[in-house]
Structures are given as C-alpha cells and as structure tokens.
Design a protein around this motif. Structure first.
Motif, PDB file in Angstrom:
ATOM      1  N   GLY A  96       0.793  -1.237   0.000  1.00 21.75           N
ATOM      2  CA  GLY A  96       0.000   0.000   0.000  1.00 21.75           C
ATOM      3  C   GLY A  96       0.813   1.268   0.000  1.00 21.75           C
ATOM      4  O   GLY A  96       0.305   2.339   0.276  1.00 21.75           O
ATOM      5  N   SER A  97       2.106   1.178  -0.323  1.00 23.26           N
ATOM      6  CA  SER A  97       2.952   2.371  -0.317  1.00 23.26           C
ATOM      7  C   SER A  97       3.738   2.441  -1.624  1.00 23.26           C
ATOM      8  O   SER A  97       4.321   1.450  -2.054  1.00 23.26           O
ATOM      9  CB  SER A  97       3.909   2.315   0.876  1.00 23.26           C
ATOM     10  OG  SER A  97       4.815   3.379   0.808  1.00 23.26           O
ATOM     11  N   ALA A  98       3.710   3.613  -2.287  1.00 14.86           N
ATOM     12  CA  ALA A  98       4.470   3.803  -3.529  1.00 14.86           C
ATOM     13  C   ALA A  98       5.030   5.214  -3.541  1.00 14.86           C
ATOM     14  O   ALA A  98       4.400   6.147  -3.045  1.00 14.86           O
ATOM     15  CB  ALA A  98       3.577   3.578  -4.749  1.00 14.86           C
ATOM     16  N   VAL A  99       6.218   5.372  -4.104  1.00 14.51           N
ATOM     17  CA  VAL A  99       6.874   6.688  -4.149  1.00 14.51           C
ATOM     18  C   VAL A  99       6.707   7.279  -5.546  1.00 14.51           C
ATOM     19  O   VAL A  99       7.010   6.626  -6.548  1.00 14.51           O
ATOM     20  CB  VAL A  99       8.367   6.573  -3.777  1.00 14.51           C
ATOM     21  CG1 VAL A  99       9.049   7.936  -3.915  1.00 14.51           C
ATOM     22  CG2 VAL A  99       8.529   6.049  -2.360  1.00 14.51           C
ATOM     23  N   GLY A 100       6.192   8.514  -5.594  1.00 14.34           N
ATOM     24  CA  GLY A 100       6.010   9.207  -6.870  1.00 14.34           C
ATOM     25  C   GLY A 100       6.857  10.466  -6.922  1.00 14.34           C
ATOM     26  O   GLY A 100       7.231  11.020  -5.890  1.00 14.34           O
ATOM     27  N   VAL A 101       7.159  10.905  -8.148  1.00 11.51           N
ATOM     28  CA  VAL A 101       7.952  12.130  -8.325  1.00 11.51           C
ATOM     29  C   VAL A 101       7.018  13.235  -8.800  1.00 11.51           C
ATOM     30  O   VAL A 101       6.400  13.132  -9.850  1.00 11.51           O
ATOM     31  CB  VAL A 101       9.091  11.928  -9.355  1.00 11.51           C
ATOM     32  CG1 VAL A 101      10.074  13.086  -9.271  1.00 11.51           C
ATOM     33  CG2 VAL A 101       9.802  10.614  -9.128  1.00 11.51           C
ATOM     34  N   THR A 102       6.912  14.297  -8.000  1.00  9.52           N
ATOM     35  CA  THR A 102       6.064  15.435  -8.366  1.00  9.52           C
ATOM     36  C   THR A 102       6.935  16.680  -8.495  1.00  9.52           C
ATOM     37  O   THR A 102       8.087  16.686  -8.046  1.00  9.52           O
ATOM     38  CB  THR A 102       4.959  15.647  -7.307  1.00  9.52           C
ATOM     39  OG1 THR A 102       4.147  16.754  -7.695  1.00  9.52           O
ATOM     40  CG2 THR A 102       5.534  15.923  -5.931  1.00  9.52           C
ATOM     41  N   PRO A 137      -0.614  15.945 -11.963  1.00  9.27           N
ATOM     42  CA  PRO A 137      -1.167  14.692 -12.508  1.00  9.27           C
ATOM     43  C   PRO A 137      -0.116  13.591 -12.662  1.00  9.27           C
ATOM     44  O   PRO A 137      -0.460  12.420 -12.803  1.00  9.27           O
ATOM     45  CB  PRO A 137      -1.743  15.106 -13.865  1.00  9.27           C
ATOM     46  CG  PRO A 137      -1.130  16.412 -14.191  1.00  9.27           C
ATOM     47  CD  PRO A 137      -0.778  17.067 -12.901  1.00  9.27           C
ATOM     48  N   ALA A 138       1.172  13.962 -12.620  1.00  8.19           N
ATOM     49  CA  ALA A 138       2.235  12.955 -12.753  1.00  8.19           C
ATOM     50  C   ALA A 138       2.272  11.992 -11.570  1.00  8.19           C
ATOM     51  O   ALA A 138       2.966  10.979 -11.615  1.00  8.19           O
ATOM     52  CB  ALA A 138       3.586  13.647 -12.905  1.00  8.19           C
ATOM     53  N   LEU A 139       1.525  12.303 -10.501  1.00 11.42           N
ATOM     54  CA  LEU A 139       1.499  11.407  -9.340  1.00 11.42           C
ATOM     55  C   LEU A 139       0.480  10.272  -9.525  1.00 11.42           C
ATOM     56  O   LEU A 139       0.418   9.351  -8.703  1.00 11.42           O
ATOM     57  CB  LEU A 139       1.175  12.214  -8.070  1.00 11.42           C
ATOM     58  CG  LEU A 139       1.606  11.568  -6.749  1.00 11.42           C
ATOM     59  CD1 LEU A 139       3.110  11.539  -6.634  1.00 11.42           C
ATOM     60  CD2 LEU A 139       1.018  12.307  -5.563  1.00 11.42           C
ATOM     61  N   ASP A 140      -0.322  10.328 -10.604  1.00 10.85           N
ATOM     62  CA  ASP A 140      -1.350   9.302 -10.856  1.00 10.85           C
ATOM     63  C   ASP A 140      -0.804   7.884 -10.751  1.00 10.85           C
ATOM     64  O   ASP A 140      -1.419   7.001 -10.145  1.00 10.85           O
ATOM     65  CB  ASP A 140      -1.934   9.474 -12.271  1.00 10.85           C
ATOM     66  CG  ASP A 140      -2.848  10.687 -12.379  1.00 10.85           C
ATOM     67  OD1 ASP A 140      -3.055  11.334 -11.340  1.00 10.85           O
ATOM     68  OD2 ASP A 140      -3.337  10.970 -13.477  1.00 10.85           O
ATOM     69  N   LEU A 141       0.360   7.659 -11.379  1.00  9.29           N
ATOM     70  CA  LEU A 141       0.919   6.311 -11.444  1.00  9.29           C
ATOM     71  C   LEU A 141       1.259   5.777 -10.052  1.00  9.29           C
ATOM     72  O   LEU A 141       1.024   4.605  -9.745  1.00  9.29           O
ATOM     73  CB  LEU A 141       2.163   6.313 -12.348  1.00  9.29           C
ATOM     74  CG  LEU A 141       2.546   4.991 -12.998  1.00  9.29           C
ATOM     75  CD1 LEU A 141       1.382   4.373 -13.733  1.00  9.29           C
ATOM     76  CD2 LEU A 141       3.730   5.180 -13.938  1.00  9.29           C
ATOM     77  N   ALA A 142       1.816   6.649  -9.197  1.00  2.00           N
ATOM     78  CA  ALA A 142       2.148   6.236  -7.827  1.00  2.00           C
ATOM     79  C   ALA A 142       0.873   5.956  -7.038  1.00  2.00           C
ATOM     80  O   ALA A 142       0.818   5.019  -6.237  1.00  2.00           O
ATOM     81  CB  ALA A 142       2.977   7.323  -7.144  1.00  2.00           C
ATOM     82  N   VAL A 143      -0.175   6.759  -7.265  1.00  2.93           N
ATOM     83  CA  VAL A 143      -1.441   6.587  -6.535  1.00  2.93           C
ATOM     84  C   VAL A 143      -2.083   5.241  -6.880  1.00  2.93           C
ATOM     85  O   VAL A 143      -2.443   4.468  -5.985  1.00  2.93           O
ATOM     86  CB  VAL A 143      -2.418   7.758  -6.843  1.00  2.93           C
ATOM     87  CG1 VAL A 143      -3.823   7.439  -6.361  1.00  2.93           C
ATOM     88  CG2 VAL A 143      -1.914   9.044  -6.186  1.00  2.93           C
ATOM     89  N   ILE A 144      -2.193   4.920  -8.172  1.00  2.00           N
ATOM     90  CA  ILE A 144      -2.847   3.650  -8.520  1.00  2.00           C
ATOM     91  C   ILE A 144      -1.967   2.460  -8.136  1.00  2.00           C
ATOM     92  O   ILE A 144      -2.478   1.394  -7.787  1.00  2.00           O
ATOM     93  CB  ILE A 144      -3.283   3.574 -10.008  1.00  2.00           C
ATOM     94  CG1 ILE A 144      -2.095   3.700 -10.937  1.00  2.00           C
ATOM     95  CG2 ILE A 144      -4.340   4.596 -10.336  1.00  2.00           C
ATOM     96  CD1 ILE A 144      -2.442   3.377 -12.378  1.00  2.00           C
ATOM     97  N   SER A 145      -0.643   2.647  -8.160  1.00  2.00           N
ATOM     98  CA  SER A 145       0.251   1.555  -7.757  1.00  2.00           C
ATOM     99  C   SER A 145       0.092   1.258  -6.272  1.00  2.00           C
ATOM    100  O   SER A 145       0.073   0.096  -5.858  1.00  2.00           O
ATOM    101  CB  SER A 145       1.708   1.911  -8.064  1.00  2.00           C
ATOM    102  OG  SER A 145       1.884   2.097  -9.446  1.00  2.00           O
ATOM    103  N   SER A 146      -0.040   2.311  -5.451  1.00  2.00           N
ATOM    104  CA  SER A 146      -0.220   2.094  -4.003  1.00  2.00           C
ATOM    105  C   SER A 146      -1.578   1.438  -3.726  1.00  2.00           C
ATOM    106  O   SER A 146      -1.688   0.570  -2.860  1.00  2.00           O
ATOM    107  CB  SER A 146      -0.080   3.414  -3.236  1.00  2.00           C
ATOM    108  OG  SER A 146      -1.077   4.333  -3.612  1.00  2.00           O
TER     109      SER A 146
END
Length: 457
Positions: A293-299, A367-376
């Motif tokens: 349930g944890s993913a790191v995104g680059v914003t 919006p670039a954080l979308d991928l981290a959100v769905i991955s988590s």
C-alpha cells in the motif's frame, strides 16, 4: 472658509473595497452579503480646483527611450526566501506576507531582518511589545545586528521615525494594526488598510527602500482587508502549513520580479524556522520493512522536483457502501483512477473501502502522481509490497494509457540523487534525455497493465 473640509459617511465593502453612498445588504461588485461598513471621510470643497494647477513632473517616453537600469537585489539570509522572491529583495519593492495566526510570519521576517548586516532595518511592530521581540530574537540566537525596533500604530508617527532613522528596509507588522489620523475609522478597516498601504507604496517607490508588510488572513484563508491591498503590492507571499506538522510552505501567489511557481519549505524548531534544503528525504518514510500500500512518486512544485509517498489502504466495505477517503490528493481524481482500474484492468474495487494519504501533510495537484497513486492502491489490494528502491511518474489517461509528463529529466535527476534503483516513466517521453549519466534504471511503460506486470509479476 471655502477650503474647509466637510465630513460625510461612505459605505465600503470589507471584502472587495467597493464603495456606496448608502448601506447595501449585498455588494453589487463581489456578490457577498453583509460586508458593507460605514466610514467617515473628509471631502475638500475645492479639491477639484487644485488639479489643473499641479505641475507636470513626468512626461511620456517611447519604450526605446526608457533607460534600462539593472536592479541590484538585496540577498536575504534565508536561501528559501530568496528563491521565492525571485533572487532577493528588489529596491523600492513592497512585499506582502500573509498566513494563519501563529504560523510563523513574524518569526520568518524577524529572523531574516536581524541577520542583515549590510543595511539598517526599521521593524515597526503594531502587535507585540519591544520586550516580546527581544525575547524572540534571543530564542533565535542572534544579537540583532542593524535591526531597530519601534512599537507604533500611527502612520504619521511611523513616517516621522522613518525620516529620523533613514532605514534601508522597513518592516510593518502588521498592516491591519496601522491607522492614519486622516481617517476616523478603526485600524484594520477597509479604508485604513487601503490608505496606509498606498502611503507606504508611495514611500517605497520614491525612496527606493523595500517595504515588507505582514498581513492577517480571514477565516476563508485569503488576506484580510480589501483586494486592493494585493493589487497595490509587488509580491504576495503566502506562508502556510499544518499545525500538526512541523513543516511550513512559503508560496508566491503574485510576484512582479520572479516566478509564482516557486516554493520554499521550512521546519519549525525551538530556535526558529530551519530551511529544508532537500524536502524529498522528509516526505518519504524511513521504514525498514517493506509494507503493501505504499508507492513513491515524483512530483514537481514550481521548478523543484520532490519525491512524495502515496499511501493507500483497500479493505472490504463493512456495510455494503464503499467509503472513499482522501488526504492531500484530489478526491475526484482518485475516483476517476479507480474507475480506470475497474474498467481497463479488471480490478473489482466498487465494493471496497479505499483510503488514500499523501505522507507528510503535503497537498499535491500534479497529474504525474497518478501512477504512484494507482500503484499504491493495487499494492494494498493484492497485499504485495512495492520495493522501496522503485519510484514512479506518469499521468494516467481514461483508457488506461500512461501519458507523458513535463520536466521528466529533472524528475529522473531527483530519483537518481536520492539513490533509487528504478524509475517507471511514460513511453515516448524521453526525447533528448541522455540516460547514460544516470545510475537509476529508467523503465518505459505505455499502459497501466505493463506497470503491474513489472511490479507484481
């Protein structure tokens, strides 16, 4: 007797500053209700006859005739404040800093002013006594340098102090406590804030001395007083943060001398505000064990790339109606991403509670954080952790495709700098990026399914 000024009442809207000869329930300019306040103004009968007699000191110039003068900016002791201002304090500029009560506006300004040695600073306090400011300066651990304190709320007396001391910087703490004797209304009213700000603007432009105003904000979060105040000044900085977290964010809302997309991050400590040079390290938890349930995104905030942690919890809905709870991210956008997962990838999340949190009390609109959100979200759903050495960036489209993002190279540099081993990026987004200089492995993905196959096998 012809030049005697007579008094009359005018009603001002405390929200936008619109004036009316009589009281109105609803302001015709901004549409707010019950905002009109009565103020007494002096009207000179022969004011109109004075206009033609005034001498013209200015004359129109062609653009090509105007001499370009290079403005020598005054560098502030705080690097974060310097960057948000656009590279320092411009001579003759007037800066407004607003924020919640107790967020640290006065601390931010005072700790910068008492560290300036190159010029004399006049700090006008309308809220605190000299002893309180002395105690604060001692807590900050600085002797005071060239900073002179005066506790005064009368505009006319403040200008006498300015003329006597001839300062290099003037600080007014706060503009809502200053009142001019020319108006009978109380300090903080629309008329007083407007008149005092206009007088200080005139002084700043004529003398070339920068003026810093500290402003209160109302319960809606916008700067109190008329909107005219924000139009008058050269830059409006908003100091914000969550009281439950130690981090404070300084944002530029308006800046005539720099970018409004800049942001400075501070940490509130016992000895004042400490600059956070690398906020990514604070926004990612140091948990040793890898949890689902944890993913790191680059914003990106302004021009600064940040790595933030998206945390999600997916559980079976207890009462049949699924809950959706979001902190630090757009709730409507999360619902859209859940619909994409259901329709395009086949994950049945309609009957499951989904809780999403951006760690560190941070609010993200990128919006670039979308991928981290769905991955988590999917990591929590399948109960499989994502490696702590992996980060993701990419916008998710409605058909499940991963769309390109801006400033991708800066994002990869930040992930590389923080020691990540792998970063997932959108397909066809790497035009002109030299990958040989990075240690981090860059993986291109074009659809949501590709990411899940790579992450969870």
């Amino acid at each position: 007797m012809g030049c005697m000024a007579k008094e009359k009442s005018i009603f001002f809207c405390s929200n936008c500053g619109n004036e009316s000869p009589k009281w109105l329930g609803k302001c015709p300019a901004c549409g707010e209700w019950n905002t009109y306040t009565e103020e007494r103004v002096k009207v000179s009968k022969n004011a109109r006859s004075l206009l033609p007699q005034s001498k013209l000191e200015s004359h129109p110039l062609k653009l090509s005739e105007i001499k370009q003068e290079s403005l020598e900016r005054l560098s502030m002791p705080s690097g974060e404040l310097n960057r948000v201002l656009g590279g320092g304090l411009v001579p003759g500029s007037i800066i407004l800093i607003g924020g919640e009560p107790g967020i640290g506006k006065s601390t931010l300004v005072l700790q910068n002013m008492i560290r300036i040695r190159s010029r004399k600073v006049l700090y006008v306090s309308g809220e605190e006594s000299a002893q309180q400011l002395k105690m604060r300066a001692e807590r900050l651990g600085v002797d005071g340098g060239e900073c002179y304190i005066v506790c005064e709320t009368s505009l006319e007396i403040i200008f006498q102090h300015i003329n006597n001391s001839n300062p290099g910087i003037v600080v007014i703490d706060s503009i809502q406590t200053i009142a001019s004797e020319a108006l009978e209304s109380a300090a903080g009213s629309v008329g007083q804030v407007r008149e005092c700000a206009a007088a200080l603007l005139k002084y700043a432009k004529e003398s070339g001395v920068p003026v810093i105003l500290i402003g209160h904000i109302n319960k809606e979060g916008s700067i109190a007083g008329p909107k005219v105040l924000e139009h008058i000044v050269d830059a409006v900085l908003q100091f914000e943060g969550d009281r439950h977290y130690m981090y404070r964010i300084l944002r530029s809302i308006k800046n005539r001398f720099g970018s409004t997309s800049e942001m400075g991050i501070y940490e509130m400590t016992q000895v004042g505000l400490r600059e956070v040079a690398n906020p990514s390290e604070l926004l990612i938890s140091d948990a040793e064990a890898e949890l689902s349930g944890s993913a790191v995104g680059v914003t990106i905030e302004g021009v600064r790339p940040l790595l933030v942690e998206s945390q999600a919890l997916v559980s079976t809905a207890a009462y049949g109606t699924a809950q959706r709870s979001v902190t630090g991210f757009d709730a409507k956008r999360m619902n859209m991403l859940l619909a994409v997962l259901e329709k395009r990838v086949g994950f049945k999340l309609a009957l499951k509670d989904v809780f999403l949190n951006i760690a560190g009390g941070f609010k993200v609109n990128d919006p670039a954080l979308d991928l981290a959100v769905i991955s988590s979200i999917l990591s929590s759903n399948v109960d499989m952790p994502i490696s702590r050495s992996v980060c993701l960036t990419g916008e998710v489209g409605l058909s499940g495709e991963i769309r390109p993002v801006t400033r991708l190279e800066q994002r990869i540099v930040e992930a590389d700098k923080l020691g990540f081993s792998k970063i997932f990026v959108p397909h066809n987004n790497l035009k002109g990026v030299n990958l040989n200089r990075f240690k981090v492995e860059v993986v291109e993905v074009s659809r949501v399914e590709d990411v899940f196959r790579s992450l969870f096998g």
